[in-house]
Scaffold this motif. Structure first.
Motif, PDB file in Angstrom:
ATOM      1  N   SER A  77      -2.826   5.872   0.029  1.00 53.28           N
ATOM      2  CA  SER A  77      -1.956   5.217   0.999  1.00 53.28           C
ATOM      3  C   SER A  77      -1.113   4.226   0.213  1.00 53.28           C
ATOM      4  O   SER A  77      -1.602   3.579  -0.710  1.00 53.28           O
ATOM      5  N   GLU A  78       0.163   4.120   0.592  1.00 57.53           N
ATOM      6  CA  GLU A  78       1.058   3.190  -0.070  1.00 57.53           C
ATOM      7  C   GLU A  78       1.713   2.335   0.996  1.00 57.53           C
ATOM      8  O   GLU A  78       2.333   2.859   1.926  1.00 57.53           O
ATOM      9  N   ALA A  79       1.518   1.024   0.870  1.00 60.92           N
ATOM     10  CA  ALA A  79       2.061   0.079   1.842  1.00 60.92           C
ATOM     11  C   ALA A  79       3.241  -0.646   1.208  1.00 60.92           C
ATOM     12  O   ALA A  79       3.155  -1.110   0.071  1.00 60.92           O
ATOM     13  N   HIS A  80       4.332  -0.740   1.962  1.00 57.06           N
ATOM     14  CA  HIS A  80       5.571  -1.348   1.467  1.00 57.06           C
ATOM     15  C   HIS A  80       5.989  -2.521   2.341  1.00 57.06           C
ATOM     16  O   HIS A  80       5.820  -2.491   3.568  1.00 57.06           O
ATOM     17  N   SER A  81       6.592  -3.522   1.672  1.00 55.92           N
ATOM     18  CA  SER A  81       7.231  -4.620   2.382  1.00 55.92           C
ATOM     19  C   SER A  81       8.141  -5.354   1.411  1.00 55.92           C
ATOM     20  O   SER A  81       7.787  -5.533   0.236  1.00 55.92           O
ATOM     21  N   ALA A  82       9.286  -5.777   1.886  1.00 57.35           N
ATOM     22  CA  ALA A  82      10.186  -6.609   1.080  1.00 57.35           C
ATOM     23  C   ALA A  82       9.738  -8.066   1.136  1.00 57.35           C
ATOM     24  O   ALA A  82      10.210  -8.887   0.358  1.00 57.35           O
ATOM     25  N   ALA A  90      -1.670  -8.802   2.782  1.00 58.72           N
ATOM     26  CA  ALA A  90      -2.302  -7.476   2.769  1.00 58.72           C
ATOM     27  C   ALA A  90      -3.288  -7.375   1.598  1.00 58.72           C
ATOM     28  O   ALA A  90      -4.415  -6.900   1.766  1.00 58.72           O
ATOM     29  N   GLY A  91      -2.873  -7.845   0.422  1.00 62.50           N
ATOM     30  CA  GLY A  91      -3.752  -7.828  -0.739  1.00 62.50           C
ATOM     31  C   GLY A  91      -4.998  -8.669  -0.518  1.00 62.50           C
ATOM     32  O   GLY A  91      -6.105  -8.278  -0.920  1.00 62.50           O
ATOM     33  N   TYR A  92      -4.832  -9.805   0.148  1.00 60.00           N
ATOM     34  CA  TYR A  92      -5.977 -10.663   0.462  1.00 60.00           C
ATOM     35  C   TYR A  92      -6.971  -9.913   1.358  1.00 60.00           C
ATOM     36  O   TYR A  92      -8.164  -9.881   1.078  1.00 60.00           O
ATOM     37  N   HIS A  93      -6.475  -9.318   2.427  1.00 58.78           N
ATOM     38  CA  HIS A  93      -7.365  -8.621   3.368  1.00 58.78           C
ATOM     39  C   HIS A  93      -8.043  -7.410   2.723  1.00 58.78           C
ATOM     40  O   HIS A  93      -9.226  -7.155   2.969  1.00 58.78           O
ATOM     41  N   GLY A 104       2.594  -2.769  -7.248  1.00 58.44           N
ATOM     42  CA  GLY A 104       3.933  -2.528  -7.779  1.00 58.44           C
ATOM     43  C   GLY A 104       4.904  -3.481  -7.100  1.00 58.44           C
ATOM     44  O   GLY A 104       4.527  -4.252  -6.212  1.00 58.44           O
ATOM     45  N   HIS A 105       6.166  -3.443  -7.502  1.00 62.41           N
ATOM     46  CA  HIS A 105       7.176  -4.300  -6.896  1.00 62.41           C
ATOM     47  C   HIS A 105       7.447  -3.840  -5.464  1.00 62.41           C
ATOM     48  O   HIS A 105       7.963  -2.748  -5.243  1.00 62.41           O
ATOM     49  N   GLY A 106       7.039  -4.635  -4.506  1.00 60.76           N
ATOM     50  CA  GLY A 106       7.277  -4.330  -3.101  1.00 60.76           C
ATOM     51  C   GLY A 106       6.282  -3.365  -2.477  1.00 60.76           C
ATOM     52  O   GLY A 106       6.476  -2.939  -1.345  1.00 60.76           O
ATOM     53  N   TRP A 107       5.195  -3.009  -3.193  1.00 58.53           N
ATOM     54  CA  TRP A 107       4.222  -2.069  -2.626  1.00 58.53           C
ATOM     55  C   TRP A 107       2.835  -2.296  -3.207  1.00 58.53           C
ATOM     56  O   TRP A 107       2.670  -2.933  -4.238  1.00 58.53           O
ATOM     57  N   LEU A 108       1.853  -1.769  -2.509  1.00 56.49           N
ATOM     58  CA  LEU A 108       0.488  -1.680  -3.020  1.00 56.49           C
ATOM     59  C   LEU A 108      -0.083  -0.348  -2.593  1.00 56.49           C
ATOM     60  O   LEU A 108       0.321   0.236  -1.596  1.00 56.49           O
ATOM     61  N   ARG A 109      -1.018   0.155  -3.407  1.00 52.53           N
ATOM     62  CA  ARG A 109      -1.573   1.500  -3.208  1.00 52.53           C
ATOM     63  C   ARG A 109      -3.092   1.421  -3.273  1.00 52.53           C
ATOM     64  O   ARG A 109      -3.647   0.692  -4.071  1.00 52.53           O
ATOM     65  N   TYR A 110      -3.742   2.217  -2.422  1.00 51.70           N
ATOM     66  CA  TYR A 110      -5.207   2.309  -2.412  1.00 51.70           C
ATOM     67  C   TYR A 110      -5.585   3.731  -2.034  1.00 51.70           C
ATOM     68  O   TYR A 110      -4.759   4.488  -1.501  1.00 51.70           O
ATOM     69  N   LEU A 111      -6.835   4.096  -2.334  1.00 51.09           N
ATOM     70  CA  LEU A 111      -7.282   5.435  -1.938  1.00 51.09           C
ATOM     71  C   LEU A 111      -7.174   5.545  -0.428  1.00 51.09           C
ATOM     72  O   LEU A 111      -7.536   4.609   0.299  1.00 51.09           O
ATOM     73  N   HIS A 112      -6.659   6.663   0.036  1.00 50.05           N
ATOM     74  CA  HIS A 112      -6.331   6.831   1.452  1.00 50.05           C
ATOM     75  C   HIS A 112      -7.502   6.500   2.378  1.00 50.05           C
ATOM     76  O   HIS A 112      -8.629   6.952   2.164  1.00 50.05           O
ATOM     77  N   THR A 126       4.846  -1.263   6.255  1.00 54.64           N
ATOM     78  CA  THR A 126       5.106   0.157   6.427  1.00 54.64           C
ATOM     79  C   THR A 126       4.128   0.893   5.528  1.00 54.64           C
ATOM     80  O   THR A 126       4.075   0.632   4.332  1.00 54.64           O
ATOM     81  N   VAL A 127       3.325   1.791   6.105  1.00 55.19           N
ATOM     82  CA  VAL A 127       2.292   2.484   5.343  1.00 55.19           C
ATOM     83  C   VAL A 127       2.537   3.985   5.396  1.00 55.19           C
ATOM     84  O   VAL A 127       2.772   4.541   6.468  1.00 55.19           O
ATOM     85  N   GLY A 128       2.495   4.617   4.242  1.00 58.07           N
ATOM     86  CA  GLY A 128       2.659   6.064   4.158  1.00 58.07           C
ATOM     87  C   GLY A 128       1.547   6.691   3.344  1.00 58.07           C
ATOM     88  O   GLY A 128       0.794   6.005   2.648  1.00 58.07           O
ATOM     89  N   PHE A 129       1.458   7.994   3.433  1.00 58.69           N
ATOM     90  CA  PHE A 129       0.446   8.776   2.718  1.00 58.69           C
ATOM     91  C   PHE A 129       1.155   9.617   1.671  1.00 58.69           C
ATOM     92  O   PHE A 129       2.245  10.134   1.907  1.00 58.69           O
ATOM     93  N   LYS A 130       0.534   9.760   0.500  1.00 59.41           N
ATOM     94  CA  LYS A 130       1.095  10.625  -0.529  1.00 59.41           C
ATOM     95  C   LYS A 130       0.005  11.078  -1.487  1.00 59.41           C
ATOM     96  O   LYS A 130      -1.097  10.535  -1.488  1.00 59.41           O
ATOM     97  N   GLN A 131       0.321  12.064  -2.296  1.00 56.98           N
ATOM     98  CA  GLN A 131      -0.525  12.501  -3.407  1.00 56.98           C
ATOM     99  C   GLN A 131       0.090  11.872  -4.650  1.00 56.98           C
ATOM    100  O   GLN A 131       1.236  12.163  -4.985  1.00 56.98           O
ATOM    101  N   ALA A 132      -0.669  10.997  -5.332  1.00 53.06           N
ATOM    102  CA  ALA A 132      -0.137  10.312  -6.504  1.00 53.06           C
ATOM    103  C   ALA A 132      -1.287   9.868  -7.397  1.00 53.06           C
ATOM    104  O   ALA A 132      -2.403   9.670  -6.920  1.00 53.06           O
ATOM    105  N   PRO A 133      -1.021   9.705  -8.686  1.00 52.44           N
ATOM    106  CA  PRO A 133      -2.050   9.147  -9.564  1.00 52.44           C
ATOM    107  C   PRO A 133      -2.410   7.734  -9.093  1.00 52.44           C
ATOM    108  O   PRO A 133      -1.543   6.999  -8.621  1.00 52.44           O
ATOM    109  N   PHE A 134      -3.683   7.370  -9.212  1.00 55.32           N
ATOM    110  CA  PHE A 134      -4.157   6.059  -8.768  1.00 55.32           C
ATOM    111  C   PHE A 134      -4.664   5.282  -9.970  1.00 55.32           C
ATOM    112  O   PHE A 134      -5.622   5.694 -10.616  1.00 55.32           O
TER     113      PHE A 134
END
Length: 158
Positions: A77-82, A90-93, A104-112, A126-134
């Motif tokens: 899962s990849e969560a985005h925010s400006a 989000a990182g705290y929780h 990353g810049h403007g996003w964070l990623r975790y196992l779905h 904004t949260v989306g799903f993708k296949q990506a290296p973790f």
């Protein structure tokens, strides 16, 4: 079966090097069996306590075979925010739940995880799903787990 027993320096030409593509869960282990991308079976027997990172190289005991580790695409899962403050919240929780995070810049990623996805959407990300290296931050996971030498207000069952 080829046995890989140590980390080694990356040779100048990595294009022809055999690749060991692994998900994060396996890259946290020190002993496992796997297949190289060319189908060769390998056994990995490393010192305990270190996570294999994308791009690292492993060698057979004799040093005659060098294999490059590659982070495998996996469901994330990849969560985005400006809004930097919103990303910090989000990182705290997620950190409070001991969730490994890639930042990353403007996003964070975790196992779905659909429950975590909904929590972050509820915070306004904004949260989306993708296949990506973790490749999560090493932090508490640098030693293959985490220790609790700090004080905080809850008990852990052991």
């Amino acid at each position: 079966m080829l046995t890989l027993t140590r980390r080694c320096t990356t040779p100048a030409d990595i294009t022809a090097m055999p690749v060991l593509r692994l998900p994060f869960e396996t890259r946290q282990k020190s002993r496992f069996r796997a297949l190289l991308t060319d189908g060769t079976e390998v056994g990995v027997m490393l010192e305990r306590g270190q996570v294999l990172r994308d791009g690292e190289c492993l060698c057979a005991a004799a040093g005659d075979v060098v294999v490059r580790v590659q982070a495998a695409p996996e469901p994330v899962s990849e969560a985005h925010s400006a809004d930097a403050l919103l990303l910090l919240r989000a990182g705290y929780h997620l950190g409070n739940r001991h969730v490994p995070l890639q930042l990353g810049h403007g996003w964070l990623r975790y196992l779905h995880d659909h429950v975590l996805d909904e929590m972050l959407r509820g915070l306004g990300l904004t949260v989306g799903f993708k296949q990506a290296p973790f490749e999560p931050e090493s932090g508490a996971y640098a030693a293959g787990g985490h220790a609790h030498s700090h004080a905080h207000g809850h008990q852990h069952a052991h």
